[in-house]
Scaffold this motif. Structure first.
Motif, mmCIF file in Angstrom:
data_model
loop_
_atom_site.group_PDB
_atom_site.id
_atom_site.type_symbol
_atom_site.label_atom_id
_atom_site.label_comp_id
_atom_site.label_asym_id
_atom_site.label_seq_id
_atom_site.Cartn_x
_atom_site.Cartn_y
_atom_site.Cartn_z
ATOM 1 N N GLN A 114 -6.823 0.012 -9.264
ATOM 2 C CA GLN A 114 -6.506 -1.290 -8.669
ATOM 3 C C GLN A 114 -5.643 -1.171 -7.415
ATOM 4 N N GLU A 115 -5.279 0.045 -7.031
ATOM 5 C CA GLU A 115 -4.371 0.235 -5.889
ATOM 6 C C GLU A 115 -5.108 0.732 -4.647
ATOM 7 N N LYS A 116 -4.606 0.288 -3.502
ATOM 8 C CA LYS A 116 -5.058 0.823 -2.220
ATOM 9 C C LYS A 116 -4.036 1.854 -1.770
ATOM 10 N N LEU A 167 -12.290 3.573 1.310
ATOM 11 C CA LEU A 167 -12.392 2.275 1.992
ATOM 12 C C LEU A 167 -12.515 2.473 3.495
ATOM 13 N N GLN A 172 -9.417 3.396 -2.482
ATOM 14 C CA GLN A 172 -9.204 2.490 -3.603
ATOM 15 C C GLN A 172 -9.096 3.367 -4.846
ATOM 16 N N MET A 203 0.843 -1.199 0.000
ATOM 17 C CA MET A 203 0.000 0.000 0.000
ATOM 18 C C MET A 203 0.878 1.249 0.000
ATOM 19 N N THR A 259 -8.118 5.727 3.900
ATOM 20 C CA THR A 259 -7.689 4.806 2.846
ATOM 21 C C THR A 259 -8.619 4.884 1.640
#
Length: 448
Positions: free
Chosen positions: A124-126, A115, A121, A1, A119
């Motif tokens: 495709q990345e967190k 999220l 999204q 992450m 955090t």
């Protein structure tokens, strides 16, 4: 992450202001936008629209000076206008990206959703961030009647390859009026269908009445107190169904434009997962542009439910203020100067400060100067029939509370009134000023 000090959602002027200021102060910053960088104003709004208006200004003045030194009104070549406009649009995203790269700002081209409180999204990345700024702007209002999918947006209008023979605009706000005037001067048959009794409700209605008259004289069919309740696709074009007091009326057009307002583009961010409170007007923020329920989050521009008007310069102001509060421990309260706003029709309508209704509601002891000035020299030399003003003056302080104009160069003259309101300069002092003559500004002393 991946981790950042600040993650900015939205690359319009508000988001750009936040990202660049924070990066300049040494924060590790990233920004994302699923659309090309630049935001609505530079790519899909103010700037390209103003480029399209340019040739219609030549058409407008030639039309009024026909027989007064002008022998014919020029025809507007839509294909050439669009090619000219596109040069401005195409140069912006790479220029902005180069600026971000120079400042070390990480760039993403994905949509984002929350999220948790810190955090995201992003594609495709967190991604986790100490601070998150929401500057997603606004988008066309979703219509909820049968056939709503057939209505195009203002963005579609700005990218048309050819001017349709006929257009219908749903809604009577500034987008409808501005684009309707452009289309009508390009030879299209234009209809505006508005559900309320009066269009442009946030403006001084005495001045709006002049714009309504000029709009109808341009040949635009302005239909009021009529709710659009359906669009049907025909073999050629569309049929629009309108309802007025239980009775139905039908309109046909080659193209239908949804200009029924622009709500904030925040409702697909999963704000609930981040404990972010919001209204239909945007993220709920305090006087520091900080989320009232998640102190990590800030919002600016159209994404914020703030007192600021939905204008690009206001978004920039809010962006810089939000950035200051993200960077520093000290809290900077957002302060709004007078905010002039313009309807870029021809004639142009401009407003700043209080309307008469607002002055009355605020308990001011005021006087009003309202006059139709089509017989003044500046109107006569341009042969324009639409020149009027309404100024609101505080009787106790003899300062300007509000100014509302329609006519030549109103978009420029209104800025002087904004300065008068900001500085609280007395009317007696304004009248002592010498303005270059003969200019539209030289009329100001007679408006007070």
């Amino acid at each position: 992450m991946k981790n950042y000090d600040l993650f900015v959602i939205g690359s319009g002027m508000a988001g750009m202001s936040i990202a660049q200021k924070a990066a300049a102060k040494g924060l590790k910053v990233a920004i994302t936008d699923e659309l090309p960088y630049g935001g609505t104003c530079a790519l899909r709004g103010c700037d390209p629209k103003k480029v399209l208006i340019g040739p219609t200004e030549a058409h407008y003045h030639a039309d009024h000076l026909l027989g007064k030194g002008i022998n014919q009104v020029p025809e507007i070549n839509w294909e050439d206008v669009m090619e000219f406009k596109q040069k401005f649009v195409d140069e912006m995203p790479p220029k902005i990206e180069a600026g971000y790269e120079n400042k070390g700002i990480a760039m993403y081209h994905e949509n984002a959703r929350f999220l948790s409180e810190d955090t995201l999204q992003v594609g495709q990345e967190k991604i986790r961030a100490d601070k998150i700024a929401i500057a997603t702007g606004a988008k066309p209002r979703e219509l909820d009647f049968l056939g709503a999918e057939y209505a195009q947006t203002s963005t579609d209008f700005l990218n048309m390859k050819e001017m349709p023979e006929s257009l219908l605009f749903i809604g009577g706000g500034y987008i409808a009026f501005e684009f309707a005037h452009i289309a009508a001067r390009c030879g299209a048959e234009v209809t505006i269908v508005h559900r309320s009794q009066a269009p442009l409700k946030n403006f001084e209605q005495d001045i709006v009445d002049h714009l309504v008259k000029a709009t109808e004289e341009l040949g635009i069919n302005l239909v009021l107190e009529t709710e659009v309740c359906g669009v049907e696709k025909l073999e050629q074009g569309y049929q629009v169904k309108g309802e007025t007091n239980g009775e139905f009326e039908f309109f046909k057009a080659e193209m239908v434009i949804n200009s029924a307002g622009r709500p904030p583009k925040i409702f697909d961010l999963d704000l609930e997962k981040a404990n972010i409170s919001y209204t239909k007007k945007g993220i709920e923020v305090n006087e520091y542009l900080q989320s009232t329920t998640n102190s990590r989050v800030y919002a600016a521009g159209d994404a914020a439910d703030s007192p600021g008007l939905p204008l690009t310069p206001v978004g920039v102001l809010e962006g810089y203020t939000a950035a200051s509060n993200i960077i520093k421990v000290e809290q900077k309260i957002v302060e709004y100067p007078p905010m002039p706003t313009v309807v870029f029709t021809l004639p142009t309508m401009a407003s700043v400060g209080l309307t008469e209704a607002a002055a009355k509601a605020g308990g001011y002891n005021y006087r009003v100067n309202y006059k139709e000035a089509e017989n003044w020299f500046n109107a006569r030399r341009l042969q324009v029939p639409e020149y009027a003003f309404k100024t609101i003056i505080d009787k106790e302080t003899e300062t300007v509370l509000g100014a509302h104009l329609i006519g030549p160069n109103a978009e420029e003259t209104i800025n002087l009134f904004a300065m008068f309101i900001k500085t609280e300069i007395p009317v007696t002092e304004i009248k002592k000023m010498i303005f270059s003559y003969p200019t539209l500004a030289s009329d100001i002393s007679y408006m007070l």
